[in-house]
Design an enzyme around this catalytic site. Sequence first.
Site, mmCIF file in Angstrom:
data_model
loop_
_atom_site.group_PDB
_atom_site.id
_atom_site.type_symbol
_atom_site.label_atom_id
_atom_site.label_comp_id
_atom_site.label_asym_id
_atom_site.label_seq_id
_atom_site.Cartn_x
_atom_site.Cartn_y
_atom_site.Cartn_z
ATOM 1 N N GLU A 38 67.412 22.090 18.067
ATOM 2 C CA GLU A 38 68.849 21.870 17.939
ATOM 3 C C GLU A 38 69.091 20.369 17.806
ATOM 4 O O GLU A 38 68.368 19.565 18.395
ATOM 5 C CB GLU A 38 69.577 22.388 19.170
ATOM 6 C CG GLU A 38 69.446 23.871 19.424
ATOM 7 C CD GLU A 38 70.085 24.259 20.737
ATOM 8 O OE1 GLU A 38 71.330 24.293 20.809
ATOM 9 O OE2 GLU A 38 69.353 24.515 21.698
ATOM 10 N N ASP A 146 55.182 16.750 4.780
ATOM 11 C CA ASP A 146 56.361 17.583 4.548
ATOM 12 C C ASP A 146 57.418 16.833 3.732
ATOM 13 O O ASP A 146 58.614 17.025 3.928
ATOM 14 C CB ASP A 146 56.950 18.035 5.888
ATOM 15 C CG ASP A 146 57.901 19.221 5.746
ATOM 16 O OD1 ASP A 146 57.773 19.956 4.741
ATOM 17 O OD2 ASP A 146 58.769 19.402 6.615
#
Length: 395
Positions: A38, A146
């Site tokens: 989160e 990534d």
Amino acid sequence: MALGCWLCRAPSTSECILGELAEKYDYGPGTRMEEFCEVFQVKEKATGHSFSCKRFRKRDGRRVREIARNEAHMLKMIKHPNVLQLVDSFETRTEYILITEYATGKEVFEWLLELGRYSEQDASVVLHQVLTAVSHLHSLGIVHRDLKLETLMYHTRNGDTNIVLTDFHLAKMEGRRIREPCGTPEYLEGSSNKLCRLLFSAPEVVAKKKYGRPVDCWAVGVIMYILLSGNPPFYVECDDHANHDKSLYRQILAGNYEFDSPYWDEISDAAKDLVSKLLEVNQEHRMTAKEALAHEWTCGKAALDKDIKSGVCAQMKRNFAKRRWKKAFQVTTVVKHLMGNQRGTNERKRRTDVEMETEGETRSTDEEEAVGPEQKSQMSGLEEEEEKVCTKNQH
């Protein structure tokens, strides 16, 4: 507890750490979900400066705990203006909490759509900053693993500011060559981020061979290809997911891409040369980040100033917008799930660490639920808004 302490000794009691966190920061609005955590905006009480706060829940499993520790470890080593910096970190009995710089600017994708004019020179400025950061990482022996459009952001809302690399949870020290497919089974298997990662995956990763820093250079080549044409270099029109993926694998492994007309007709030979050297199938012969920085196109000497905005905008909207909306709806689903389970938070906090870990390993969350009527209405609104922005900038 500060980062150095976190990495060197066991954490203090959760109450003390949460108290320290509350003394230093105020939580702001705007909660969102990312792949493993989160994210909140927090404000430092002493200075009033805003920062980004990532909260990784230990109960979500061993993989999430490893990712949180890894991201903290990597960011501790990196000090560079084109990398989002780690400011503070805390560990409680139930969470890892990372405080980083707060990037208020847009992702490069959004920035491009809002520009009134866009040329190779603009793309060259972006790529130069990306390669500067990647070259620094590689000098430290770090492989990002990534890199994609979503990991590139402007530091502030002013488009003239630095591009910063984000999301280092999958980064890895090269050492010996790496074999694991980007550190997570979801990298090449079913997940909401599968297609996105696959589009930027180097042949050696797809082939499950040992790999290292060259995978980042391949990803930069894919980013450059997209920024200049609006299209991914490898793409398959197929509704059958199994056959689609197999065809995409074959294209990547063979380096089977083209500078298609009309999208590349107005692009310079220097740009095509750099793309070709970055999208070299053989990782031993692929251009390094340092070498790419010295290329005439990256230096701005050979990048054309011709406006290519309309064509690139149209293709990016066609190829990437729907994928971004799908990601937004999946995030919304996760947030609703978390809100629905909020009542059980106090009870979960009283569980032992062993109980929480067991639950984290066995728990499964369906993040691929069907889009309901309300979400379809939101999608329609997003599509209309995207259309207006793109059309307005073309005029």
